[in-house]
Design a protein around this motif. Structure first.
Motif, short mmCIF file in Angstrom:
data_model
loop_
_atom_site.label_atom_id
_atom_site.label_comp_id
_atom_site.label_asym_id
_atom_site.label_seq_id
_atom_site.Cartn_x
_atom_site.Cartn_y
_atom_site.Cartn_z
N SER A 43 10.31 28.02 -2.48
CA SER A 43 9.70 27.53 -1.24
C SER A 43 10.04 26.07 -1.04
O SER A 43 10.38 25.36 -1.98
N ASN A 44 9.94 25.65 0.22
CA ASN A 44 10.12 24.24 0.55
C ASN A 44 8.84 23.74 1.21
O ASN A 44 8.49 24.16 2.30
N TYR A 45 8.15 22.85 0.50
CA TYR A 45 6.90 22.27 1.00
C TYR A 45 7.24 20.94 1.66
O TYR A 45 7.69 20.01 1.01
N THR A 46 7.05 20.88 2.97
CA THR A 46 7.31 19.65 3.70
C THR A 46 6.22 19.42 4.73
O THR A 46 5.78 20.37 5.39
N ASP A 47 5.76 18.20 4.83
CA ASP A 47 4.67 17.91 5.76
C ASP A 47 5.13 17.91 7.21
O ASP A 47 4.32 17.82 8.12
N SER A 59 0.79 -1.22 0.00
CA SER A 59 0.00 0.00 0.00
C SER A 59 0.83 1.27 0.00
O SER A 59 0.27 2.35 -0.04
N ALA A 60 2.15 1.19 0.07
CA ALA A 60 2.99 2.39 0.12
C ALA A 60 3.76 2.56 -1.19
O ALA A 60 4.30 1.61 -1.72
N PHE A 61 3.78 3.79 -1.70
CA PHE A 61 4.49 4.10 -2.94
C PHE A 61 5.35 5.33 -2.71
O PHE A 61 4.89 6.32 -2.14
N SER A 62 6.61 5.27 -3.14
CA SER A 62 7.53 6.41 -3.02
C SER A 62 7.79 6.98 -4.41
O SER A 62 7.93 6.23 -5.38
N PHE A 63 7.89 8.31 -4.48
CA PHE A 63 8.07 8.98 -5.76
C PHE A 63 9.09 10.10 -5.65
O PHE A 63 9.27 10.69 -4.59
N SER A 64 9.72 10.39 -6.76
CA SER A 64 10.55 11.59 -6.89
C SER A 64 10.01 12.37 -8.08
O SER A 64 9.43 11.79 -9.00
N ASN A 119 5.85 12.19 4.19
CA ASN A 119 7.26 12.40 3.85
C ASN A 119 7.42 13.30 2.63
O ASN A 119 8.25 13.07 1.77
N ILE A 120 6.60 14.35 2.58
CA ILE A 120 6.64 15.30 1.47
C ILE A 120 7.82 16.24 1.69
O ILE A 120 7.98 16.82 2.76
N ASP A 121 8.65 16.36 0.68
CA ASP A 121 9.78 17.29 0.71
C ASP A 121 9.98 17.81 -0.71
O ASP A 121 10.75 17.27 -1.49
N ILE A 122 9.22 18.86 -1.06
CA ILE A 122 9.23 19.42 -2.41
C ILE A 122 9.81 20.84 -2.35
O ILE A 122 9.40 21.64 -1.50
N SER A 124 11.36 20.19 -7.58
CA SER A 124 11.95 18.86 -7.40
C SER A 124 11.67 18.39 -5.98
O SER A 124 11.36 19.19 -5.09
N GLY A 125 11.79 17.09 -5.78
CA GLY A 125 11.61 16.56 -4.44
C GLY A 125 11.08 15.15 -4.42
O GLY A 125 11.07 14.45 -5.43
N THR A 126 10.63 14.73 -3.23
CA THR A 126 10.14 13.38 -3.02
C THR A 126 8.87 13.40 -2.16
O THR A 126 8.63 14.35 -1.42
#
Length: 193
Positions: free
Chosen positions: A80-84, A27-32, A65-68, A46-48
């Motif tokens: 900007s840095n979008y991180t949860d 159920s977990a998917f990681s993306f860049s 784990n948002i780090d855009i 850019s980010g993950t």
């Protein structure tokens, strides 16, 4: 008896390493992601991030784990840095196609909004497969508190599914070394008997 213990130990070691090499979460998917904004305002993105399928019928997708990071393209969009993990960021939606997130800049009092959407379902991507970022629905907005927001759309970009787990050469050497060591231990115990 020692022979039996050695065989059980070796079997357990091989089973454990095999299980470790095949660990993936269904159920977990990681993306860049990587992309560029339209020429009017410029900049890059850019980010993950990670996307989790609903566990129950009717539940929503979850993003974590948002780090855009967006880079400067003009005076309005300074980057900007979008991180949860930030107290100043708020995730407003998450789906199989992407997510939307707002970010409040305490220093300037300005607010930014990022809406990231792919052209196809991200959860259908195979490891290392890419999906195009949808330029019609992916954008960053800048709110200064006065009037309408300023929007910069993505010109092009891709989202790539991460490989869930690769059996590294280091783990392979550990497996071979462990098997060799257990074999040597077994032979030395046989000589003692």
């Amino acid at each position: 008896m020692n022979n039996l213990i050695t065989k059980i130990t070796l079997s357990t070691l091989i089973t454990s390493i095999t299980a470790l090499a095949t660990i993936t979460s269904a159920s977990a998917f990681s993306f860049s992601l990587t992309g560029t904004f339209e020429e009017t305002y410029g900049g890059t993105i850019s980010g993950t991030f990670e996307l989790y399928e609903p566990t129950l019928s009717g539940d929503d997708y979850q993003c974590s784990n948002i780090d855009i990071t967006t880079t400067a393209g003009s005076e309005i969009f300074a980057g900007s840095n979008y991180t949860d993990s930030s107290d100043n960021a708020f995730l407003s939606s998450c789906s199989a196609d992407g997510f939307a997130m707002s970010l409040y800049d305490e220093a300037s009092g300005n607010e930014f909004f990022l809406d990231l959407q792919s052209e196809s379902s991200l959860v259908d991507l195979a490891p290392s497969e890419t999906a195009q970022i949808n330029p019609a629905t992916t954008y960053e907005q800048y709110f200064d508190g006065f009037g309408d927001p300023t929007t910069r759309y993505i010109a092009s970009g891709t989202v790539t599914a991460a490989v869930p787990f690769e059996f590294s050469p280091t783990l392979g050497l550990l497996l071979v070394g462990g098997a060799w060591g257990i074999n040597r231990l077994r032979k030395s115990r046989n000589k003692i008997e």
